[in-house]
Design a protein around this motif. Sequence first.
Motif, PDB file in Angstrom:
ATOM      1  N   TYR A   1       2.281  11.954 -10.003  1.00  0.00           N
ATOM      2  CA  TYR A   1       1.481  13.176  -9.982  1.00  0.00           C
ATOM      3  C   TYR A   1       2.314  14.392  -9.575  1.00  0.00           C
ATOM      4  CZ  TYR A   1      -2.847  15.861  -9.619  1.00  0.00           C
ATOM      5  OH  TYR A   1      -3.857  16.764  -9.809  1.00  0.00           O
ATOM      6  N   THR A   2       3.495  14.138  -9.101  1.00  0.00           N
ATOM      7  CA  THR A   2       4.422  15.173  -8.597  1.00  0.00           C
ATOM      8  C   THR A   2       3.753  16.067  -7.551  1.00  0.00           C
ATOM      9  OG1 THR A   2       3.999  16.738 -10.410  1.00  0.00           O
ATOM     10  CG2 THR A   2       5.809  15.166 -10.715  1.00  0.00           C
ATOM     11  N   LYS A   3       3.043  15.437  -6.662  1.00  0.00           N
ATOM     12  CA  LYS A   3       2.406  16.140  -5.553  1.00  0.00           C
ATOM     13  C   LYS A   3       2.461  15.234  -4.332  1.00  0.00           C
ATOM     14  CE  LYS A   3      -2.130  17.965  -4.119  1.00  0.00           C
ATOM     15  NZ  LYS A   3      -1.927  17.720  -2.746  1.00  0.00           N
TER      16      LYS A   3
ATOM     17  N   LEU B   1       0.828  -1.206   0.000  1.00  0.00           N
ATOM     18  CA  LEU B   1       0.000   0.000   0.000  1.00  0.00           C
ATOM     19  C   LEU B   1       0.863   1.257   0.000  1.00  0.00           C
ATOM     20  CD1 LEU B   1      -2.864  -0.950   2.454  1.00  0.00           C
ATOM     21  CD2 LEU B   1      -3.045  -0.562   0.005  1.00  0.00           C
ATOM     22  N   ILE B   2       1.909   1.251   0.790  1.00  0.00           N
ATOM     23  CA  ILE B   2       2.825   2.398   0.825  1.00  0.00           C
ATOM     24  C   ILE B   2       3.473   2.590  -0.545  1.00  0.00           C
ATOM     25  CG2 ILE B   2       4.992   3.251   1.815  1.00  0.00           C
ATOM     26  CD1 ILE B   2       4.040   1.868   4.486  1.00  0.00           C
ATOM     27  N   GLU B   3       3.865   1.481  -1.172  1.00  0.00           N
ATOM     28  CA  GLU B   3       4.443   1.563  -2.514  1.00  0.00           C
ATOM     29  C   GLU B   3       3.434   2.133  -3.509  1.00  0.00           C
ATOM     30  OE1 GLU B   3       5.731  -2.428  -3.359  1.00  0.00           O
ATOM     31  OE2 GLU B   3       7.387  -2.312  -1.914  1.00  0.00           O
ATOM     32  N   LYS B   4       2.175   1.724  -3.407  1.00  0.00           N
ATOM     33  CA  LYS B   4       1.133   2.216  -4.314  1.00  0.00           C
ATOM     34  C   LYS B   4       0.948   3.728  -4.162  1.00  0.00           C
ATOM     35  CE  LYS B   4      -1.599  -2.011  -4.658  1.00  0.00           C
ATOM     36  NZ  LYS B   4      -2.850  -2.686  -4.351  1.00  0.00           N
ATOM     37  N   ILE B   5       0.833   4.186  -2.918  1.00  0.00           N
ATOM     38  CA  ILE B   5       0.606   5.616  -2.702  1.00  0.00           C
ATOM     39  C   ILE B   5       1.834   6.419  -3.105  1.00  0.00           C
ATOM     40  CG2 ILE B   5       1.257   5.824  -0.253  1.00  0.00           C
ATOM     41  CD1 ILE B   5      -1.843   7.427  -1.698  1.00  0.00           C
ATOM     42  N   ASN B   6       3.024   5.903  -2.836  1.00  0.00           N
ATOM     43  CA  ASN B   6       4.253   6.590  -3.247  1.00  0.00           C
ATOM     44  C   ASN B   6       4.344   6.704  -4.763  1.00  0.00           C
ATOM     45  OD1 ASN B   6       5.051   6.973  -0.600  1.00  0.00           O
ATOM     46  ND2 ASN B   6       6.427   5.204  -0.569  1.00  0.00           N
ATOM     47  N   LYS B   7       3.951   5.666  -5.469  1.00  0.00           N
ATOM     48  CA  LYS B   7       3.993   5.693  -6.928  1.00  0.00           C
ATOM     49  C   LYS B   7       3.029   6.738  -7.488  1.00  0.00           C
ATOM     50  CE  LYS B   7       3.742   2.771 -10.996  1.00  0.00           C
ATOM     51  NZ  LYS B   7       3.471   1.443 -11.536  1.00  0.00           N
ATOM     52  N   VAL B   8       1.826   6.807  -6.911  1.00  0.00           N
ATOM     53  CA  VAL B   8       0.852   7.807  -7.358  1.00  0.00           C
ATOM     54  C   VAL B   8       1.389   9.211  -7.098  1.00  0.00           C
ATOM     55  CG1 VAL B   8      -1.482   8.727  -6.992  1.00  0.00           C
ATOM     56  CG2 VAL B   8      -1.119   6.257  -7.071  1.00  0.00           C
TER      57      VAL B   8
ATOM     58  N   TYR C   1      -5.230   5.453  -7.372  1.00  0.00           N
ATOM     59  CA  TYR C   1      -4.870   6.172  -8.595  1.00  0.00           C
ATOM     60  C   TYR C   1      -5.528   7.552  -8.648  1.00  0.00           C
ATOM     61  CZ  TYR C   1      -9.389   4.186 -10.010  1.00  0.00           C
ATOM     62  OH  TYR C   1     -10.707   3.805 -10.064  1.00  0.00           O
ATOM     63  N   ILE C   2      -5.174   8.286  -9.692  1.00  0.00           N
ATOM     64  CA  ILE C   2      -5.777   9.588  -9.955  1.00  0.00           C
ATOM     65  C   ILE C   2      -6.553   9.475 -11.253  1.00  0.00           C
ATOM     66  CG2 ILE C   2      -5.288  11.986 -10.591  1.00  0.00           C
ATOM     67  CD1 ILE C   2      -2.937  11.862  -8.644  1.00  0.00           C
TER      68      ILE C   2
ATOM     69  N   LEU D   1      -8.633  11.745  -6.509  1.00  0.00           N
ATOM     70  CA  LEU D   1      -7.943  10.591  -5.941  1.00  0.00           C
ATOM     71  C   LEU D   1      -8.969   9.474  -5.821  1.00  0.00           C
ATOM     72  CD1 LEU D   1      -5.848  12.359  -3.171  1.00  0.00           C
ATOM     73  CD2 LEU D   1      -4.940  11.008  -5.058  1.00  0.00           C
ATOM     74  N   ALA D   2      -8.561   8.267  -6.166  1.00  0.00           N
ATOM     75  CA  ALA D   2      -9.495   7.145  -6.147  1.00  0.00           C
ATOM     76  C   ALA D   2      -8.814   5.893  -5.616  1.00  0.00           C
ATOM     77  CB  ALA D   2     -10.026   6.889  -7.557  1.00  0.00           C
ATOM     78  N   ARG D   3      -9.626   5.048  -5.057  1.00  0.00           N
ATOM     79  CA  ARG D   3      -9.145   3.726  -4.655  1.00  0.00           C
ATOM     80  C   ARG D   3     -10.243   2.718  -4.911  1.00  0.00           C
ATOM     81  NH1 ARG D   3      -8.935   2.091   1.509  1.00  0.00           N
ATOM     82  NH2 ARG D   3     -11.101   2.293   2.080  1.00  0.00           N
ATOM     83  N   GLU D   4      -9.824   1.500  -5.214  1.00  0.00           N
ATOM     84  CA  GLU D   4     -10.749   0.392  -5.404  1.00  0.00           C
ATOM     85  C   GLU D   4     -10.336  -0.709  -4.442  1.00  0.00           C
ATOM     86  OE1 GLU D   4     -10.865  -0.903  -9.481  1.00  0.00           O
ATOM     87  OE2 GLU D   4     -11.053   1.160 -10.206  1.00  0.00           O
ATOM     88  N   TYR D   5     -11.315  -1.294  -3.775  1.00  0.00           N
ATOM     89  CA  TYR D   5     -11.020  -2.372  -2.845  1.00  0.00           C
ATOM     90  C   TYR D   5     -12.188  -3.343  -2.768  1.00  0.00           C
ATOM     91  CZ  TYR D   5     -13.791   0.231   0.646  1.00  0.00           C
ATOM     92  OH  TYR D   5     -14.790   0.884   1.326  1.00  0.00           O
ATOM     93  N   VAL D   6     -11.905  -4.482  -2.188  1.00  0.00           N
ATOM     94  CA  VAL D   6     -12.952  -5.476  -1.955  1.00  0.00           C
ATOM     95  C   VAL D   6     -13.046  -5.728  -0.461  1.00  0.00           C
ATOM     96  CG1 VAL D   6     -12.879  -6.612  -4.197  1.00  0.00           C
ATOM     97  CG2 VAL D   6     -11.333  -7.378  -2.386  1.00  0.00           C
TER      98      VAL D   6
END
Length: 187
Positions: free
Chosen positions: A23-25, A12-19, A140-141, A159-164
């Motif tokens: 996005y450079t924000k 999860l940390i990797e996912k948010i860091n990548k976004v 993702y954005i 900002l968006a997230r998808e989960y189950v």
Amino acid sequence: MTIEKNEANKRLIEKINKVEENYTKNFSNTQKILLTTDGSITAILDVLYGKITLSTLEQHFDKADCEISKLINVNEGAQINYREVIMHKDDENLIYALSYIPLERLTDEICCDLVRADIPIGRILKNYRIESRREVNKIYIEKPNERLKDLFNTKEDMLAREYVIIHKNNVLMWIKEVFPVSKFTNI
């Protein structure tokens, strides 16, 4: 179990860091919590704003098409509940959510609460003491569609997230949550 949980947190940390990098924000801590939590968004918003309200924008029964059947792991044509809601505090819209819920995995009581009232899914699960876990699949954005532009009165990126939500090793619900990139930056 602890090792699996640590690995999930790292992903999860990797996912948010990548976004953030793409996005450079840099996102606020509150935004990161809302995007990565494996707990109830409703509970977090209740802490931040006092008890929030949910309004159903659209809800109906439908049949799972090919795409939806893959998201919730049911046969094509299975009965689902399609639900769009907005979580808000007074007149401030906070988070938009879309969900697909396979009816075959709900009790009659849960199904009634789901379609009868504006109750957040997290509260329904808590009320019925449903043991479940959330698995965040995507962060993702996205560009806002017309509904999101209107709900949040902005054309800015979302900002968006998808989960189950998993219950007894089955997908109980697939959920997408969305909010503007400027939301939750000052909390």
